[in-house]
Write a protein that holds these residues in place. Structure first.
Motif, short mmCIF file in Angstrom:
data_model
loop_
_atom_site.label_atom_id
_atom_site.label_comp_id
_atom_site.label_asym_id
_atom_site.label_seq_id
_atom_site.Cartn_x
_atom_site.Cartn_y
_atom_site.Cartn_z
N LEU A 184 0.59 -1.39 -0.28
CA LEU A 184 -0.35 0.02 -0.28
C LEU A 184 1.17 1.37 -0.15
O LEU A 184 1.44 1.34 0.69
CB LEU A 184 -1.00 0.14 1.13
N SER A 185 0.69 2.12 -0.84
CA SER A 185 2.05 3.20 -0.55
C SER A 185 1.13 4.75 -1.13
O SER A 185 -0.24 4.79 -1.01
CB SER A 185 2.80 3.25 -2.11
N ARG A 186 1.43 5.66 -0.81
CA ARG A 186 1.35 6.83 -0.46
C ARG A 186 1.68 8.10 -0.84
O ARG A 186 2.47 7.99 -0.50
CB ARG A 186 0.19 7.46 0.92
N GLU A 187 1.27 9.12 -1.64
CA GLU A 187 2.29 9.79 -1.92
C GLU A 187 2.28 11.48 -1.66
O GLU A 187 0.96 11.62 -0.60
CB GLU A 187 1.80 9.99 -4.11
N LEU A 188 2.97 12.00 -1.30
CA LEU A 188 3.60 13.10 -0.42
C LEU A 188 3.29 14.17 -1.47
O LEU A 188 2.79 15.26 -0.53
CB LEU A 188 4.50 12.25 1.09
N ILE A 189 4.42 14.35 -2.35
CA ILE A 189 4.09 15.47 -3.00
C ILE A 189 3.51 15.13 -4.13
O ILE A 189 4.11 15.13 -5.20
CB ILE A 189 5.81 15.69 -3.14
#
Length: 345
Positions: A184-189
């Motif tokens: 599971l991944s979440r982009e921060l920028i």
């Protein structure tokens, strides 16, 4: 003194090779001119030591997340050739053979900066047929052949003996499904086109057969942060990337008494868009020891150099070709070949 001199000779060979490599890259840059650097993506490589491969150590991961409803499907083959042995007072570790890892990975963007993925690997430990090629490669660049000169070529012998008890003994070819990885991944920028960062969480499921060294028999949890810069050096076609994280390991059925509870890992890489059709990369991956052991194969920290290229195709598809080489201890196989194709739709 013997081990120190061997390390110095090996490091001198590695240094000479790196100098020659970067000299070729700089000469090619001067001949080809400057191109616009693309968003860098790392090589999806891992330490192929069969005792390390049991656990859920993540590969370097792109910091840019797929768009909403965008899907990627990749097929990757890793081939590692190993020939090394350590004999201490109460333990013996022998790694002589080849490990093949064929993996299918599916990923999908599921909303504003979120992504899910699953990887299903198929593993095979076998005698292989690359020993002669590896020995010639080492001789060409002045690398040490370690125990290769003393052993029969193309045999399989993955062995671990502690206090006179044989805990692992693989001498016949074994193959099967390995441990499945969920991510599971979440982009921060999200807004910046040049800088990208994302956070990732991975879960490795114990689906592989631990008796055949195809899995650990326990789940692992990993958390890591990735980042990349599309214009690392202003005015030059270079990009940079890296990641840093921790792997929390469940109590495995293989070498349970020797296993550590967690491992730190990281990656640094340099991407150069040499041509519109080719990105050249050099990447260093490292991690702390997986086991409490005096042997380098189990108890050493790892530093692996990977170099090669990416061929971009239409629609975001691309092909990776790379070669990995052990840089320090015998924790990493002598040579790792990697080829990967990713399609996006």
């Amino acid at each position: 003194m013997g081990k120190t001199n061997q390390f110095c000779r090996s490091w001198e060979g590695h240094s000479l090779f790196l100098i020659n490599l970067w000299s070729i890259l700089l000469l090619s840059l001067a001949a080809s001119g400057v191109a616009l650097a693309s968003q860098p993506e790392p090589f999806h490589v891992r330490n192929m030591n069969p005792f390390t491969l049991l656990h859920g150590l993540p590969v370097a991961t792109p910091s840019e997340i797929l768009d909403d409803q965008q899907t990627s499907l990749s097929l990757q083959l890793d081939v590692a050739n190993t020939s090394m042995e350590t004999v201490e007072e109460n333990e013996q570790v022998t790694l002589d053979g080849e490990t093949y890892r064929l993996a299918v990975t599916w990923q999908r963007g599921i909303g504003s900066g979120w992504q899910v993925g699953v990887e299903v690997p198929y593993l095979s430990h076998r005698g292989g047929g690359l020993d002669s090629l590896i020995e010639n490669w080492h001789d060409l660049f002045g690398f040490s052949n370690s125990d290769r000169d003393d052993w029969q070529q193309n045999q399989l012998r993955y062995l671990y003996i502690r206090d006179g008890v044989t805990e692992v003994n693989i001498q016949e070819e074994v193959s099967g499904i390995g441990d499945i990885h969920l991510q599971l991944s979440r982009e921060l920028i999200l807004a910046d086109d040049e800088l990208k960062a994302s956070m990732h969480m991975g879960l490795k499921l114990p689906t592989g057969d631990e008796e055949s060294l195809l899995g650990s028999g326990a789940p692992d949890l990993s958390i890591w942060l990735t980042g990349s810069d599309r214009k690392l050096i202003p005015g030059w076609p270079f990009g940079g990337y890296g990641h840093l994280g921790v792997l929390l390991m469940g109590k495995a059925d293989v070498l349970e008494e020797d296993q550590r509870e967690f491992v730190m890992f990281g990656t640094l890489g340099l991407n150069w868009q040499a041509y519109q059709w080719l990105d050249l990369k050099a990447q260093i991956d490292a991690h702390t020891p997986f086991y409490h052991s005096k042997s380098d194969q189990l108890g050493g920290s790892a530093v692996m150099l990977t170099f090669g290229g990416t061929i971009p195709l239409e629609g975001g598809d691309h092909i990776d070709l790379s070669l990995g080489e052990n840089m320090t201890t015998d924790m990493v196989p002598d040579l790792i070949f990697n080829i990967r194709y990713e399609a996006r739709f």
